[in-house]
Design an enzyme around this catalytic site. Structure first.
Site, PDB file in Angstrom:
ATOM      1  CD  GLU A   1     -17.703  11.092  -2.307  1.00  6.97           C
ATOM      2  OE1 GLU A   1     -17.751  10.224  -3.427  1.00  6.97           O
ATOM      3  OE2 GLU A   1     -16.719  11.343  -1.783  1.00  6.97           O
TER       4      GLU A   1
ATOM      5  NE  ARG B   1      -2.740  -0.647   3.521  1.00  4.12           N
ATOM      6  CZ  ARG B   1      -2.637  -1.649   4.160  1.00  4.12           C
ATOM      7  NH1 ARG B   1      -2.947  -3.008   3.910  1.00  4.12           N
ATOM      8  NH2 ARG B   1      -2.187  -1.668   5.641  1.00  4.12           N
TER       9      ARG B   1
ATOM     10  CE  LYS C   1     -14.422  10.731   0.217  1.00  2.42           C
ATOM     11  NZ  LYS C   1     -14.574   9.487  -0.837  1.00  2.42           N
TER      12      LYS C   1
ATOM     13  CE  LYS D   1     -15.146  12.374  -4.984  1.00  2.00           C
ATOM     14  NZ  LYS D   1     -13.818  11.815  -4.660  1.00  2.00           N
TER      15      LYS D   1
END
Length: 342
Positions: free
Chosen positions: A177, A45, A136, A222
């Site tokens: 979002e 990762r 977010k 978003k």
């Protein structure tokens, strides 16, 4: 505070630049790695994110901000350089995904509610100390025969507003979002149904944002694009998707919002780019529009990298190409011919 939040939002919306969504959870990145037969390890990762963030041309020229996970925000490259320092060298604003995921709501509609408000004030203060400029939170709105329900729309809108309020309190720009998903079950809804539901969702989200006292000039939206479900027989043109999307947003999104950064929502790389470019060729919009893509920026780069550091250069070239194409789309200048020639 308002001025600094707006300045961050404006920088994220720098013309010709967009946001890289590199905030895949450990489970989600594991699914991506499974497709190329890679184990989901901390080292891989790290290498994958290092490959992306080290693509200097892409990060400096086309990417204004990067959404990270908590793991990545605190992580270092193989040589010990913090990822935050790599992003700072590219003048990219680090962001952070702060929701804990979408969980089933009671009922039979297969609907979800996003969780993560508990302890969020303390986490945001910590993220701000680490240099995060924005955050977010994703809400998931399902379309099927009985969904979305009024309860689900209102619950997700309320949670988004509480999250946004806490972000602004911490000096962090919230990216709001609300995603009306096109790839759920059964995924056969029409483009008209998507437009109606998206408009309803946005109306409720901005009502809750206002009630919470969120400064609209210090946030970004978003949203999904207006598309039929993934299993629908409809095949709208690029121009129709662009027109319908802009119409819905103009009706429901206040002009005070500094910008709109779209999610790709399961579209192919070229579809996401083409739709964004077509929207930016439509005149009379009160806000700039750009990309906040994950898969639509990373697909080819991930396959090219394939878990091998010796593939970094080729993978970075693939990532840079897609970032460049979406940069052109953010100003309405992308075409198929340019994409194939580049």
């Amino acid at each position: 505070m308002t001025k600094s939040l707006n300045a961050i939002a404006q920088k994220l919306m720098t013309p010709g630049m967009g946001i890289l969504a590199a905030d895949e959870s450990e489970g989600t990145i594991g699914k991506r790695f499974d497709k190329i037969n890679l184990p989901n390890t901390l080292e891989l990762r790290r290498d994958y994110r290092e490959m992306l963030f080290g693509a200097s041309e892409a990060m400096k020229s086309y990417i204004s901000g990067v959404i990270l996970t908590e793991e990545t925000l605190k992580q270092e490259a193989a040589d010990g350089t913090p990822f935050r320092a790599i992003l700072a060298d590219a003048d990219c604003i680090p962001g952070i995904k702060v929701d804990r995921g979408a969980f089933p709501m009671p009922g039979e509609g297969g609907e979800k509610i996003t969780e993560g408000l508990d302890g969020l004030r303390q986490r945001l203060a910590h993220y701000a100390e680490l240099g995060a400029g924005f955050a977010k939170w994703r809400a998931v709105i399902t379309i099927n025969d009985i969904a979305p329900t009024r309860n689900n729309i209102r619950a997700n809108a309320h949670v988004l507003a509480r999250y946004a309020m806490l972000c602004q309190e911490a000096g962090i720009v919230p990216i709001v979002e609300p995603e009306v998903v096109g790839d759920g079950e059964p995924g056969n809804h029409s483009i008209e149904r998507c437009a109606t539901v998206t408009g309803d969702v946005l109306e409720n989200v901005f009502k809750e944002l206002r009630l919470a006292g969120v400064d609209l000039a210090g946030m970004l939206l978003k949203p999904n694009m207006i598309l039929p479900g993934i299993n629908s027989r409809e095949r709208p043109s690029v121009e129709e998707v662009a027109r319908r999307t802009v119409e819905v947003l103009k009706e429901h999104v206040p002009a005070a919002v500094p910008g709109i950064a779209f999610l790709s929502g399961g579209q192919t790389d070229e579809e996401a780019t083409a739709h964004l470019s077509a929207m930016n060729r439509i005149a009379g919009k009160p806000w700039p529009m750009t990309f906040s893509y994950g898969r639509a920026l990373q697909n080819v780069a991930l396959r090219t990298w394939a878990g091998r550091r010796e593939n970094f250069q080729a993978a970075r070239q693939a990532f840079t190409h897609r970032a460049h194409m979406n940069s052109l789309a953010a100003t309405g200048e992308w075409t198929n011919d340019v994409d194939r020639a580049a």
